[in-house]
Scaffold this active site. Structure first.
Site, PDB file in Angstrom:
ATOM      1  N   ARG A 289       5.549   3.829  11.497  1.00 38.28           N
ATOM      2  CA  ARG A 289       6.130   2.505  11.297  1.00 38.28           C
ATOM      3  C   ARG A 289       7.224   2.175  12.312  1.00 38.28           C
ATOM      4  NH1 ARG A 289       6.583   2.281   4.641  1.00 38.28           N
ATOM      5  NH2 ARG A 289       4.345   2.161   4.255  1.00 38.28           N
ATOM      6  N   GLU A 377      18.231  -2.635  -6.161  1.00 40.64           N
ATOM      7  CA  GLU A 377      18.440  -2.628  -4.714  1.00 40.64           C
ATOM      8  C   GLU A 377      19.863  -2.993  -4.332  1.00 40.64           C
ATOM      9  OE1 GLU A 377      16.479  -4.614  -0.664  1.00 40.64           O
ATOM     10  OE2 GLU A 377      15.446  -4.829  -2.586  1.00 40.64           O
TER      11      GLU A 377
END
Length: 564
Positions: A289, A377
């Site tokens: 990635r 988060e």
């Protein structure tokens, strides 16, 4: 003015907020669950369509310690191990509880099916189906919240500030978005569950309301932020043609599985030009990635990008039957968007996906401000420099449950300390809103998003970061102290101004941390400092000082607990 009172106030009703509400109510607290969106319809959880990591050991032997080891490896030396352990160990409990609540985890031979995601040492990630993991989790939690005694749900409320009395969080102040009416909320404890900051970037994979407002709320209340430089970008985010009804990051697992080929705008393959490791077992090279992100950026920078500013991704070499076997019902959704993978490529480009940093908490998810807790988060530290694939929803559920339990326990032992005086400053701010026909906060948000994408993206330099900091500070000055408003009942201009107020504070926290970290590690890559430096195995902490976000500490990870 509307005034409400509760034991536990939860700001944000995504996966983390809803789980926190369930656990706090189970512990005997009266709960007020507030969101600027419809309950359970905003945030990141409902947007997710992929997998959820949990060491269930359903299809092969596993333990949470194995998951923990992989999480620490991905975090590259910067994880808060207490938080990481909660994610991995309690995540198993939460995933099994969701199974009891009939979320519908996919099964094979009577066992919950577990996929092998990048970064994991074995198959560990559960899912519902190709399209509905996040939506199924959100739907299940919405139903559970609805049937939980003691939880009151209120949507369309914009929280402007955490209300603090004598240094203690005692509620929040905001307004009802539809009517513009002021709202004050008194509580014995407060939980921030508002998600991350990916809206700082124009291209992102999360909801519109994830502009880092929870971080700004925490900062102004007196809490600290940690690891703000670490923004995770997904390399293969959908770019063109227009795609409705699917996660924009859906392409990457299919790229790995089926050998999807990347082409530049000249229809030349380019992955091998950036390859530094071995090929796959089938002989094809597929970039990891981070390297795929770098390669696409460099091709676009060199003028070899696709028409929309990214790269082409093609599956045309894959037989149609194999595409349908692997993509399942996704093929039909793609067709409804006019996309036929057998006839042409789609365009992809890196996209802001997740934020590893956030509010600094201890293992009870409490902050430096008594009575203020954080989950999901919005928490920083658990994932270090890079989040392991599949940890996002697990984190939301595990952290939400723990924060709900802790906030309820705090509420049971503390009296309500709300006073009208504590909310006066925020109410005064809202009362000073001024109608404007010239200023355009929505345009300034777009300016900030473009700046963050061009100067504070996945690859950074001192010159770009310094230029970004100067422009962010200029934007902060332009925001001013008096809210801009249109005067309409649903005041989009006021909402944009308040969002911008939060976003410039949060953007500054990202830039100052990125500028200070003179190395490349995980999601933070400095082109002028390309290597990892062991001297930087430490966490950066920021706070609000004199109304400006500043770095206040650089702490070796092992020393974090001693100074909490």
């Amino acid at each position: 003015m509307i005034h409400l009172q509760t034991d536990v106030l939860i700001i944000g009703a995504g996966g983390a907020g809803m789980y926190a509400a369930i656990e706090a109510a189970k512990a005997g607290s009266q709960v007020l669950l507030v969101d600027r969106s419809l309950i359970g319809r905003g945030g990141a959880t409902v947007m997710a369509m992929m997998t959820v990591a949990a060491a269930l050991g359903e299809q092969c032997p596993d333990s949470w310690e194995n998951h923990f080891a992989d999480t620490l490896a991905a975090g590259q030396g910067l994880c808060d191990e207490a938080l990481s352990a909660i994610l991995c160990e309690e995540g198993v409990t939460r995933i099994r509880e969701m199974d009891d609540w009939k979320v519908g985890w996919a099964r094979e031979d009577g066992h919950i099916k577990q996929a092998h995601a990048p970064g994991h040492d074995r198959p560990r990630c559960v899912y519902v189906d190709f399209l509905n993991t996040g939506p199924a989790v959100s739907k299940t939690l919405r139903g559970k919240v609805k049937n939980t005694t003691g939880v009151r749900r209120i949507g369309d409320v914009f929280i402007v500030d955490i209300t603090v009395q004598d240094g203690v969080a005692c509620g929040a102040t905001g307004f009802h978005m539809e009517s513009g009416e002021a709202v004050t909320l008194a509580a014995k404890s407060v939980i921030i569950a508002t998600g991350g900051l990916t809206r700082l970037y124009g291209r992102n994979s999360a909801s519109l309301n994830m502009g880092g407002d929870g971080y700004a709320l925490a900062l102004r209340a007196g809490a600290e932020l940690i690891d703000m430089e670490f923004v995770q970008f997904f390399p293969i985010g959908h770019l063109a043609p227009r795609l409705v009804g699917l996660d924009p990051i859906m392409w990457d697992p299919f790229r790995y599985k089926l050998g999807g080929t990347l082409y530049n705008g000249l229809m030349e393959t380019f992955e091998d030009n950036y390859a530094t490791g071995p090929t796959r077992s089938d002989g094809n090279y597929v970039l990891t990635r981070d390297k795929a992100t770098y390669a696409i950026f460099k091709e676009v920078e060199a003028g070899r990008g696709s028409p929309a500013g990214g790269a082409y991704l093609s599956f045309q070499h894959v037989p149609e039957a194999e595409l349908r076997r692997n993509f399942g019902p996704v093929i039909d959704t793609l067709a409804s968007n006019g996309i036929d993978l057998t006839k042409g490529p789609i365009e992809v480009a890196p996209i802001a996906h997740y934020h590893m940093g956030g509010v600094r908490v201890d293992a009870s998810f409490s902050t430096a401000v008594p009575g203020l807790f954080v989950c999901g988060e919005a928490v920083g530290g658990a994932n270090g420099a890079n989040r392991l694939s599949g940890n996002g929803i697990t984190e939301a559920l595990a952290f939400g449950a723990r924060a709900g339990q802790s906030a309820a326990a705090y509420a049971h032992t503390h009296m309500l300390c709300w006073t009208a005086h504590a909310a006066a400053a925020t109410l005064d701010l809202l009362a000073r809103r001024a109608q404007s026909r010239t200023a355009n906060p929505a345009q300034m948000i777009a300016q900030l998003q473009a700046l963050m994408a061009s100067h504070v993206g996945p690859f950074r330099t001192q010159a770009k970061l310094e230029a970004a900091l100067a422009e962010i500070d200029a934007l902060a000055d332009a925001v001013g102290d008096a809210p801009l408003a249109s005067g309409l009942p649903f005041d989009a201009m006021l909402i944009d101004w308040l969002d911008l107020r939060n976003m410039v504070q949060v953007a500054r926290s990202v830039v100052i941390a990125a500028l200070a970290r003179t190395e490349s590690r995980g999601a933070h890559q400095r082109e002028d400092f390309p290597g990892r430096d062991d001297a930087w195995t430490l966490n950066q902490v920021s706070a609000l000082r004199g109304g400006v976000v500043e770095l206040v500490a650089r702490l070796p990870r092992t020393q974090l607990e001693s100074v909490a």
